[in-house]
Design an enzyme around this catalytic site. Structure first.
Site, PDB file in Angstrom:
ATOM      1  N   PHE A  27      10.177  -2.520  -2.102  1.00 50.28           N
ATOM      2  CA  PHE A  27      10.828  -1.223  -2.077  1.00 50.28           C
ATOM      3  C   PHE A  27      11.712  -1.036  -3.316  1.00 50.28           C
ATOM      4  O   PHE A  27      12.587  -1.854  -3.583  1.00 50.28           O
ATOM      5  CB  PHE A  27      11.677  -1.149  -0.807  1.00 50.28           C
ATOM      6  CG  PHE A  27      12.314   0.178  -0.511  1.00 50.28           C
ATOM      7  CD1 PHE A  27      11.544   1.251  -0.112  1.00 50.28           C
ATOM      8  CD2 PHE A  27      13.686   0.339  -0.584  1.00 50.28           C
ATOM      9  CE1 PHE A  27      12.125   2.470   0.207  1.00 50.28           C
ATOM     10  CE2 PHE A  27      14.288   1.546  -0.267  1.00 50.28           C
ATOM     11  CZ  PHE A  27      13.503   2.622   0.120  1.00 50.28           C
ATOM     12  N   SER A  96       9.172  -8.605   0.231  1.00 51.68           N
ATOM     13  CA  SER A  96      10.088  -7.662   0.863  1.00 51.68           C
ATOM     14  C   SER A  96       9.314  -6.580   1.624  1.00 51.68           C
ATOM     15  O   SER A  96       8.512  -6.888   2.493  1.00 51.68           O
ATOM     16  CB  SER A  96      11.019  -7.062  -0.203  1.00 51.68           C
ATOM     17  OG  SER A  96      12.099  -6.377   0.383  1.00 51.68           O
ATOM     18  N   ASP A 195      19.832 -14.591   1.612  1.00 50.82           N
ATOM     19  CA  ASP A 195      19.186 -13.341   1.214  1.00 50.82           C
ATOM     20  C   ASP A 195      20.175 -12.209   1.465  1.00 50.82           C
ATOM     21  O   ASP A 195      20.600 -11.988   2.593  1.00 50.82           O
ATOM     22  CB  ASP A 195      17.912 -13.137   2.054  1.00 50.82           C
ATOM     23  CG  ASP A 195      17.081 -11.939   1.620  1.00 50.82           C
ATOM     24  OD1 ASP A 195      17.669 -10.964   1.102  1.00 50.82           O
ATOM     25  OD2 ASP A 195      15.856 -11.966   1.825  1.00 50.82           O
ATOM     26  N   HIS A 223      16.895 -13.070  -2.561  1.00 50.54           N
ATOM     27  CA  HIS A 223      15.831 -12.227  -2.027  1.00 50.54           C
ATOM     28  C   HIS A 223      14.563 -12.207  -2.884  1.00 50.54           C
ATOM     29  O   HIS A 223      13.455 -12.388  -2.377  1.00 50.54           O
ATOM     30  CB  HIS A 223      16.339 -10.799  -1.842  1.00 50.54           C
ATOM     31  CG  HIS A 223      15.326  -9.882  -1.251  1.00 50.54           C
ATOM     32  ND1 HIS A 223      14.824 -10.052   0.020  1.00 50.54           N
ATOM     33  CD2 HIS A 223      14.689  -8.787  -1.762  1.00 50.54           C
ATOM     34  CE1 HIS A 223      13.934  -9.106   0.275  1.00 50.54           C
ATOM     35  NE2 HIS A 223      13.829  -8.336  -0.784  1.00 50.54           N
TER      36      HIS A 223
END
Length: 252
Positions: A27, A96, A195, A223
């Site tokens: 994203f 993700s 994360d 992350h």
């Protein structure tokens, strides 16, 4: 006029061979975040890897605000279908939100295996499910990019997040979680110990709903682990996973 795509954000195609791998970025991000992962797999295995640019990404935050999760998923579907024309088996992976797209593909297509790096399919943030209404009041949120432990490493991504796009992501999550029971392919999930973008609700939900899932801890990354200190672990374990399950597909 079509928006200009950033130089390092175009769809990436690497390698050749009878096995295909689709890798999705996340994203607000770009394909550059998964290029080391893609290249490591292609070089080690002699397979064909496609990393599609998701619509609305790598152009402008305003462009992303006009895109939908179904458009993002269509890009992953098209990459899969292109590989399937020449490959005997196709794997899918994602970083993700790209992990949510990978799972959605595994729910709707016959894939040989699924690779997930810090996947996002849920959140403890109570505002995310409300984004559809909040987008009429608040247009933008601060950026979520470059959560990376390695000094000097940076993710090519937007400097702000459209609330309208957050609403689309929430819709994707609902669709994925609703049909997780349709995932029959083997799944490997890479999870960073620390994360700052995706909380533990996603991997706990996936462990509960996908009992055969294999969890690989990443103790030295945040992350964006594909650009972080454990990137070599992600590549090495992905290669072993693909090799093992591609061989099982041939035997079957």
């Amino acid at each position: 006029m079509e928006p200009k795509i950033w130089d390092d954000a175009h769809t990436v195609s690497l390698g050749a061979g009878p096995v295909g791998v689709v890798l999705s970025h996340g994203f607000t991000g770009t394909t550059s975040s998964v290029v080391p992962w893609a290249r490591g797999i292609a070089d080690a295995l002699g397979v064909r890897v496609l990393a599609p640019r998701l619509p609305g990404h790598g152009t402008s935050p305003e462009d992303m605000a006009r895109s939908s999760w179904r458009q993002w998923f269509s890009a992953v579907e098209e990459a899969h279908d292109l590989l399937q024309e020449t490959c005997t088996s196709v794997f899918v992976g994602g970083l993700s939100m790209g992990g949510a797209l990978a799972l959605r593909l595994a729910e709707t297509r016959d894939v040989a295996g699924v690779l997930l790096v810090n996947p996002a399919v849920a959140s403890r943030n109570p505002l995310i499910p409300l984004a559809g209404g909040l987008r009429h009041v608040v247009r933008w949120q601060p950026a979520i990019a470059s959560d990376i432990k390695a000094p000097g490493a940076e993710e090519l991504a937007y400097d702000r997040v459209s609330v309208a796009a957050v609403a689309q992501m929430s819709g994707l999550w609902r669709a994925v979680v609703r049909e997780l029971g349709r995932v029959s392919a083997p799944v490997m999930l890479f999870r960073s110990t620390e994360d700052h973008v995706v909380d533990d609700s996603s991997h706990l939900l996936l462990q509960r709903r996908l009992p055969a899932l294999q969890l690989v801890p990443l103790p030295n990354s945040y992350h964006v682990a594909t650009l972080d200190n454990d990137a070599d672990v992600v590549v090495r374990e992905s290669v072993a996973f693909i090799r093992r399950h591609a061989e099982e597909s041939r035997v079957a």
